[in-house]
Design an enzyme around this catalytic site. Structure first.
Site, short mmCIF file in Angstrom:
data_model
loop_
_atom_site.label_atom_id
_atom_site.label_comp_id
_atom_site.label_asym_id
_atom_site.label_seq_id
_atom_site.Cartn_x
_atom_site.Cartn_y
_atom_site.Cartn_z
N GLU A 1 0.84 -1.19 0.00
CA GLU A 1 0.00 0.00 0.00
C GLU A 1 0.88 1.23 0.00
O GLU A 1 1.92 1.27 0.66
CB GLU A 1 -0.91 0.00 1.23
CG GLU A 1 -1.88 1.14 1.29
CD GLU A 1 -2.89 0.99 2.42
OE1 GLU A 1 -3.77 1.85 2.54
OE2 GLU A 1 -2.78 0.00 3.18
N MET B 1 -0.48 6.06 -3.71
CA MET B 1 -1.29 6.01 -4.92
C MET B 1 -2.15 4.76 -5.01
O MET B 1 -2.62 4.41 -6.07
CB MET B 1 -0.39 6.12 -6.15
CG MET B 1 0.25 7.49 -6.32
SD MET B 1 -0.93 8.84 -6.35
CE MET B 1 -1.83 8.45 -7.83
N VAL C 1 -2.24 -2.44 -3.55
CA VAL C 1 -1.94 -3.44 -4.57
C VAL C 1 -2.27 -4.83 -4.03
O VAL C 1 -1.88 -5.18 -2.91
CB VAL C 1 -0.47 -3.38 -5.00
CG1 VAL C 1 -0.19 -4.42 -6.10
CG2 VAL C 1 -0.10 -1.98 -5.49
N ASP D 1 8.61 9.59 -11.43
CA ASP D 1 8.64 9.14 -10.03
C ASP D 1 9.49 7.87 -9.88
O ASP D 1 9.08 6.90 -9.26
CB ASP D 1 7.21 8.88 -9.52
CG ASP D 1 7.14 8.77 -8.00
OD1 ASP D 1 8.10 9.21 -7.33
OD2 ASP D 1 6.16 8.23 -7.49
#
Length: 236
Positions: free
Chosen positions: A14, A17, A20, A128
């Protein structure tokens, strides 16, 4: 529990964004990774449209070191991304405290550079790049994740938050990227191009070799100042 035709098996991680999960595609009987995006992160339809466009473009590169995106969809108000499942670890979990051996670091770095070169040739910028966005599988194959995800939302960066944790969150908006890995242009909120990714790649390589961040501070503000004004400490 299921999301669309994907059976959720376990939570993988986590971050800022989204969450998962490992899941099974019940149509094609294969494992996938699903990133469920927080509703507040996709509130702007135009930014979401640009993200979807860029994510599709990155996936279409069909490069062995770029994660394959199978689907971008929504169900019951939840937006999610379906990606290939990589059985391995993120780079931030693999970098030892004193850094990786040079040969091992270069094997990973070359694959990251190949992925960036292919993306940049197609006009795609990551924005990023950081250890948490690089997966390494059990055979040493590298996969770069989350192309374009950093510019999905627009939230001001908190400059006073501490930066000491090993797994920094992506902070997106006027300043896009992750504090500690962004380029000087990103730190100043200026437009960026492929050179920004190359700077972030250098910061990543420095950490792989030394085990330490290239740019550090007691707060996000001091870290940003270090990126703009200082050089990283020389390698030991």
């Amino acid at each position: 529990r299921a999301i669309s035709h994907y059976q959720v098996l376990e939570k993988l991680g986590e971050g800022g964004m989204g969450v998962v999960y490992k899941a099974r595609d019940m149509h094609l009987d294969r494992f996938v990774a699903i990133k469920v995006l927080p509703p507040e992160k996709v509130a702007d339809p135009e930014r979401k449209r640009r993200f979807v466009q860029e994510a599709k473009a990155a996936s279409a590169l069909n490069h062995p070191n770029i994660i394959v995106i199978h689907d971008i969809s929504s169900e019951a108000g939840r937006d999610f991304i379906v990606m290939e499942y990589v059985a391995g670890k993120s780079l931030d979990a693999l970098i030892p405290r004193r850094g990786m051996r040079l040969g091992e670091a270069l094997k990973v770095a070359v694959q990251i550079a190949d992925a960036l070169a292919r993306a940049h040739a197609a006009g795609i910028i990551h924005r990023d790049l950081k250890p948490g966005n690089v997966m390494v599988d059990e055979h040493g194959l590298v996969k770069v994740l989350d192309f374009g995800l950093a510019k999905l939302t627009e939230v001001e960066v908190s400059l006073e938050a501490p930066t000491a944790d090993r797994r920094p969150q992506t902070e997106v908006g006027a300043i896009v990227g992750t504090v500690g890995y962004m380029s000087p242009e990103q730190a100043e909120g200026k437009p960026v191009d492929a050179r920004s990714d190359i700077f972030s790649f250098g910061s990543l390589l420095y950490e792989m070799v030394t085990g330490e961040r290239a740019f550090r501070g007691d707060s996000n503000m001091s870290t940003l100042a270090a990126i703009i004004k200082q050089d990283p400490p020389p390698l030991p």
